[in-house]
Write an enzyme that holds these catalytic residues in place. Structure first.
Site, PDB file in Angstrom:
ATOM      1  N   ASP A  64     -11.673 -33.693  38.422  1.00 52.30           N
ATOM      2  CA  ASP A  64     -11.700 -34.646  39.022  1.00 52.30           C
ATOM      3  C   ASP A  64     -12.901 -34.512  40.170  1.00 52.30           C
ATOM      4  OD1 ASP A  64     -10.952 -35.656  41.859  1.00 52.30           O
ATOM      5  OD2 ASP A  64     -10.330 -33.836  42.428  1.00 52.30           O
ATOM      6  N   ASP A 106      -7.392 -30.226  41.278  1.00 53.32           N
ATOM      7  CA  ASP A 106      -7.362 -30.082  42.993  1.00 53.32           C
ATOM      8  C   ASP A 106      -5.995 -30.441  43.520  1.00 53.32           C
ATOM      9  OD1 ASP A 106      -9.300 -31.975  43.798  1.00 53.32           O
ATOM     10  OD2 ASP A 106      -8.424 -30.837  46.434  1.00 53.32           O
ATOM     11  N   ASP A 155     -14.387 -34.496  44.045  1.00 53.61           N
ATOM     12  CA  ASP A 155     -13.871 -34.072  45.499  1.00 53.61           C
ATOM     13  C   ASP A 155     -12.957 -32.639  45.303  1.00 53.61           C
ATOM     14  OD1 ASP A 155     -14.863 -36.725  47.353  1.00 53.61           O
ATOM     15  OD2 ASP A 155     -15.462 -37.168  45.748  1.00 53.61           O
TER      16      ASP A 155
END
Length: 226
Positions: free
Chosen positions: A10, A170, A12
C-alpha cells in the site's frame, strides 16, 4: 533466498506519510464550496478507500451529488498541485526498499489513491524502486481494493504469482485485500490506523518498524504476532 519473492505495498500510511497534504486539500476543497472543515483525525479515518469516498465522507450528510462531485474535482486539482508539500517517506522506508531490491525481491505499489497522484509520488519519492505501480483505475475495469484486482494486475505486470508474495499495508482495507488475494498480510503499526484498530480488523502479523518488516520479508526473523 528471501522469505518472500514478491512484496506488494500500500502507499498512504505504509510507505509515505501523506496525511497532512490530504487534510489540507480536503479542507481547501470544502472551503471552496462553503463547507465546514474537517479535523486531521477525521481525515485520517476517512482515507483508505479512494478519493471519491474520502470526499463523500468529508462533505456534510445529504450533500447533493452534483455539489459532492464539484468538491471532488476541486480536491483533485488542489491535490495535484500540492501532494508533496508535506509528504515524504516514513523513516527507514528508503533503506528497506533498497535492501529488498538488493535481495532480489520484486516490488509493487497498489493504492486506492487516484492514479495521477500515485504515479507522480512514487516516481518522485522512490525513483526506480518498484516493478509495478497502480493507482485507482476502475475506468479500466480494475476494481479498487479490497477487491483483489489491483494486486492481480500488479503481479501480471511483474510476471509473478501470489504463491510467493506478501501484502504490506496499514489499514483494514489492506487486511481485507490480502484475504481476497489469498496471501499473507503484514500490517504496519506506524500508519493511519492504531494497533488496536488493526487487531480488531483481523490483523495476524503486525510489524512496528521498517527494519522489523525487512527481517520478516527476508526471512531473518520470525513473523511477530498481532
Amino acid at each position: 533466498m528471501p522469505a518472500y519473492a514478491t512484496a506488494v505495498f500500500d502507499l498512504d500510511g505504509t510507505l509515505l506519510d501523506t496525511l497532512e497534504d490530504l487534510h489540507l486539500s480536503t479542507n481547501a476543497a470544502l472551503a471552496a464550496h462553503g463547507m465546514a472543515p474537517r479535523t486531521l483525525d477525521e481525515v485520517r479515518r476517512f482515507v483508505g478507500n479512494g478519493i471519491r469516498l474520502l470526499i463523500h465522507r468529508a462533505v456534510p450528510a445529504g450533500t447533493p451529488a452534483d455539489r459532492e462531485a464539484a468538491v471532488y474535482e476541486t480536491f483533485c486539482a488542489h491535490y495535484a498541485a500540492h501532494c508533496e508539500d508535506h509528504t515524504g517517506p516514513y523513516p527507514g522506508i528508503p533503506e528497506l526498499l533498497a535492501h529488498l531490491r538488493a535481495a532480489g525481491v520484486a516490488l509493487a505499489v497498489v493504492s486506492n489513491k487516484g492514479d495521477f497522484a500515485v504515479q507522480e509520488l512514487v516516481e518522485r519519492q522512490f525513483p526506480g524502486a518498484f516493478d509495478a505501480v497502480l493507482g485507482e483505475c476502475e475506468d479500466r475495469g480494475i476494481r479498487k481494493k479490497p477487491a483483489p484486482d489491483m494486486v492481480e494486475a500488479a503481479l501480471a505486470r511483474m510476471g509473478a504469482d501470489r504463491s510467493g508474495m506478501a501484502y504490506v499495508g496499514d489499514s483494514e482495507v489492506d487486511i481485507q485485500t490480502a484475504a481476497n488475494v489469498g496471501c499473507p498480510c503484514l500490517s504496519v503499526s506506524w500508519g493511519f490506523r492504531s494497533r488496536a484498530q488493526l487487531v480488531e480488523a483481523g490483523a495476524t502479523t503486525i510489524v512496528n518498524t521498517p527494519a522489523e518488516l525487512e527481517r520478516v520479508l527476508l526471512g531473518d526473523a520470525p513473523r511477530p504476532p498481532a
